[in-house]
Motif scaffolding. Structure first.
Motif, short mmCIF file in Angstrom:
data_model
loop_
_atom_site.label_atom_id
_atom_site.label_comp_id
_atom_site.label_asym_id
_atom_site.label_seq_id
_atom_site.Cartn_x
_atom_site.Cartn_y
_atom_site.Cartn_z
N UNK A 287 -4.22 -31.19 33.82
CA UNK A 287 -3.12 -30.34 33.36
C UNK A 287 -3.18 -30.26 31.84
N UNK A 288 -2.86 -29.10 31.31
CA UNK A 288 -3.01 -28.89 29.87
C UNK A 288 -1.69 -28.37 29.29
N UNK A 289 -1.36 -28.93 28.13
CA UNK A 289 -0.17 -28.48 27.39
C UNK A 289 -0.61 -27.99 26.01
N UNK A 290 0.15 -27.02 25.49
CA UNK A 290 -0.12 -26.49 24.16
C UNK A 290 1.13 -26.60 23.31
N UNK A 291 0.91 -26.81 22.03
CA UNK A 291 1.98 -26.59 21.05
C UNK A 291 1.31 -26.26 19.72
N UNK A 292 2.06 -25.65 18.82
CA UNK A 292 1.52 -25.18 17.55
C UNK A 292 2.21 -25.88 16.40
N UNK A 293 1.42 -26.34 15.46
CA UNK A 293 1.94 -26.81 14.18
C UNK A 293 1.66 -25.70 13.17
N UNK A 294 2.71 -25.19 12.55
CA UNK A 294 2.59 -23.96 11.76
C UNK A 294 2.07 -24.20 10.36
N UNK A 295 2.39 -25.38 9.80
CA UNK A 295 2.03 -25.63 8.41
C UNK A 295 1.22 -26.90 8.29
N UNK A 296 0.37 -26.93 7.25
CA UNK A 296 -0.39 -28.14 6.98
C UNK A 296 0.53 -29.25 6.49
N UNK A 297 0.04 -30.48 6.60
CA UNK A 297 0.75 -31.68 6.12
C UNK A 297 2.10 -31.88 6.82
N UNK A 298 2.12 -31.52 8.10
CA UNK A 298 3.35 -31.67 8.88
C UNK A 298 3.32 -33.01 9.64
N UNK B 81 1.14 -39.20 13.27
CA UNK B 81 0.47 -38.81 12.03
C UNK B 81 1.52 -38.34 11.03
N UNK B 82 1.43 -38.85 9.82
CA UNK B 82 2.39 -38.43 8.78
C UNK B 82 2.01 -37.11 8.14
N UNK B 83 0.73 -36.67 8.36
CA UNK B 83 0.29 -35.42 7.76
C UNK B 83 -0.73 -34.78 8.69
N UNK B 84 -0.27 -33.84 9.48
CA UNK B 84 -1.15 -33.18 10.44
C UNK B 84 -1.48 -31.77 9.97
N UNK B 85 -2.69 -31.30 10.26
CA UNK B 85 -3.05 -29.93 9.86
C UNK B 85 -2.38 -28.90 10.78
N UNK B 86 -2.24 -27.72 10.27
CA UNK B 86 -1.72 -26.65 11.12
C UNK B 86 -2.78 -26.30 12.15
N UNK B 87 -2.36 -25.77 13.27
CA UNK B 87 -3.30 -25.38 14.29
C UNK B 87 -2.68 -25.40 15.67
N UNK B 88 -3.51 -25.07 16.64
CA UNK B 88 -3.09 -25.08 18.03
C UNK B 88 -3.47 -26.44 18.63
N UNK B 89 -2.46 -27.22 19.04
CA UNK B 89 -2.70 -28.56 19.58
C UNK B 89 -2.74 -28.49 21.10
N UNK B 90 -3.68 -29.23 21.66
CA UNK B 90 -3.92 -29.16 23.10
C UNK B 90 -3.87 -30.57 23.67
N UNK B 91 -3.01 -30.77 24.67
CA UNK B 91 -2.87 -32.08 25.32
C UNK B 91 -3.37 -31.94 26.75
N UNK B 92 -4.44 -32.67 27.09
CA UNK B 92 -5.02 -32.63 28.43
C UNK B 92 -4.72 -33.94 29.14
N UNK B 93 -4.25 -33.84 30.38
CA UNK B 93 -3.90 -35.03 31.16
C UNK B 93 -4.58 -34.97 32.51
#
Length: 567
Positions: free
Chosen positions: A62-73, A138-150
């Motif tokens: 099963x796969x989940x998605x979420x987006x981090x919009x800005x760098x250093x988040x 993570x105290x500083x994550x890059x922006x991007x599309x994050x994918x969680x696979x289980x």
């Protein structure tokens, strides 16, 4: 900000959750494109700052998605396996964008965006395999599309996921103290007392925290989700016990807790949805759970002696309904105190006292060879259970009320073990005699009916006439009287029904007379007696004692009589 990547699934989220959008140079066009149900058909979304519950079929990823919009988040992701180990991986890839860097060009075709997102593996950030509650922080994550696979390779299972871009301010999970262990402070045969340090979330942040204890005989649990997966829907959380009273999880029919169909409604714990493959019902597990409020010491009672139990403690934030597990512990209750075996001497009466629901063990070892052995028992109060074993073989198992005699076949050098079990109503008292001499009779013989009958028509203002049965053996009978109040009732009489109390406990002034009586014809073994010198309109309690050749007496059932007031 954590953003959803599949607006199609917005409809599945609670209406109260805030809307979230994917960033795109042409937001309206992008939203129109992803309304195509084929897009992200195998994915789900993770809302920012909310725990979701879901289900995995075995060997079906099963796969989940979420987006981090800005760098250093800042970013925190928590995965909680419930009833099976999980394999999960978190990765990130760049968001699909148009070819133009100015944001005014034509967007890439939908199929190309889909291919970019679903085909590219992205950069792996973290992976884990097991059944622990595991975190990615993570105290500083890059922006991007994050994918969680289980993936679950063992069986169909439930799980929970929580993700947030504001971990410092959210703090939905209760914080553990510097020492998160559960201490066993007291250990008994049927009780275990537990203590633990309070969660700083309650003591420092003043957030509402309650503690939930889980008791079972199999193993410790790593999450409350795992506990809930083992329990049926009827076993909802119990209400906290009243102040000063610890909860006993074994006062109930199942070891434990009475089902309270409404109690679960008062708790906010998220229960995973039950859907998918049909499974056969599992056997009920010896697992019990109770929430006790905010106290940090608790005594579990009514446990079984010499049994190992596992104890888990969960701090639950009642605002967020999310929990954190303390380090579980286990303990074995103490053994039952070894019963002291009483030695019986041939031909000697032994007095025995047994606690309510208790038991006593006696041993009889004749010093000489014998053909028969006789056990005489006089139960003073309620019926008792007797078992007799000879060299381990069960010879007798009976309930005894009043006086009973058992004659068993003897055996050279045999040893007899007698087990006496008391009444459930209260403590038991009895007298027992074991002998290899058949003529040794310490207890008098009794008729089957030991009631005293009063003749109402022969009642006067100063006398009453009564009758009772005897036996074929010549015995001595003594009758006693005692004046009682008019409100004397059957319950008071029952408390005085100790048949082992003899005439020596009575006042001399209460004695009416003694006489010898027997009859070879058992049908005619009845005697009458008129008791005179009584006061008009008064109540009297009458007792008849039969005294055997060995001097031991047995009391008949007491009789309440009343003289006439007017004659």
């Amino acid at each position: 900000m954590l953003l959803l990547c599949c607006p199609l699934l917005f409809l599945l989220l609670p209406l109260g959750s805030r809307p979230q959008k994917l960033p795109t140079r042409d937001e309206e066009l992008f939203q129109m494109q992803i309304r195509d149900k084929a897009f992200f058909h195998d994915s789900s979304v993770i809302p920012d700052g909310a725990e979701i519950s879901s289900y995995l079929f075995r060997d079906t990823p099963k796969r989940y998605f979420f987006v981090v919009e800005e760098d250093n988040t800042p970013l925190a992701v928590t995965v909680t396996p419930c009833d099976a180990p999980l394999e999960w991986k978190l990765s990130v890839q760049e968001l699909p964008e148009e070819a133009s860097g100015e944001g005014s060009g034509d967007p890439e075709p939908l199929e190309q965006q889909k291919q970019q997102i679903t085909s590219e593996e992205g950069t792996e950030l973290f992976s884990y395999k097991g059944n622990d509650v595991e975190y990615f922080v993570s105290s500083s994550s890059p922006s991007g599309l994050y994918q969680l696979d289980l993936l679950s390779t063992e069986k169909d299972t439930h799980f929970k996921v929580y993700a947030t871009t504001t971990p410092e301010s959210d703090q939905p999970y209760p914080e553990l103290p510097y020492d998160p262990r559960i201490d066993v402070t007291s250990l008994g045969r049927t009780t275990v007392t537990l203590a633990w340090k309070p969660s700083p979330t309650a003591s420092l942040l003043r957030q509402p925290i309650q503690y939930c204890i889980v008791i079972n005989k199999e193993h410790n649990f790593k999450s409350l989700c795992a506990v809930e997966a083992k329990l049926s829907s009827d076993d909802a959380f119990m209400m906290a016990p009243k102040p000063g009273l610890d909860f006993s999880p074994f006062d109930f029919a199942h070891f434990g807790f009475p089902a309270d169909n409404n109690s679960g409604k008062d708790r906010g714990f998220l229960k995973p949805p039950k859907f998918g493959r049909q499974t056969s019902p599992k056997p009920r597990v010896d697992l019990h759970k109770v929430c006790i409020g905010n106290k940090n010491i608790f005594t579990v009672s009514d446990l079984k002696p010499d049994t190992q139990y596992y104890f888990d403690m969960f701090a639950v934030n009642t605002n967020t309904n999310m929990s954190t597990a303390y380090v579980g512990t286990f303990a074995r209750t103490k053994e039952e105190a070894k019963q002291k075996t009483v030695e019986l001497k041939d031909g000697k009466v032994t007095d025995v006292f047994i606690k309510r629901k208790g038991a006593k063990f006696l041993r009889f070892a004749p010093v000489s060879s014998h053909q028969k052995v006789t056990f005489s028992i006089h139960s003073c109060l309620d019926a008792v259970q007797i078992q007799v074993r000879r060299d381990g073989k069960l010879l007798l198992s009976q309930s005894v009320e009043g006086v009973r005699q058992f004659q068993l076949r003897g055996k050279a050098k045999a040893k007899y073990l007698i087990r006496l079990k008391g009444s459930k109503k209260g403590a038991s008292m009895l007298k027992i005699l074991a002998t290899t001499r058949p003529n040794k009779q310490s207890f008098p013989s009794l008729p089957e009916d030991t009631r005293i009958k009063a003749f109402d028509k022969l009642r006067t203002c100063s006398s009453v006439t009564v009758a009772w049965l005897g036996t074929q053996d010549r015995n001595k009978f003594c009758i006693y009287k005692r004046e009682v109040d008019d409100n004397y009732n059957e319950e008071q009489k029952k408390r005085e029904q100790n048949q082992c109390l003899g005439p020596d406990t009575r006042k001399k002034s209460e004695k009416v007379l003694c006489k010898y009586f027997h009859s070879q014809n058992i049908q005619k073994a009845v005697t009458t007696e008129t008791i005179r010198g009584l006061q008009p309109g008064k109540s009297y309690l009458l007792d008849v004692y039969v005294i055997g050749h060995g001097g031991h007496s047995v009391k008949y059932q007491s009789k309440l009589v009343k003289t006439r007031k007017f004659c």
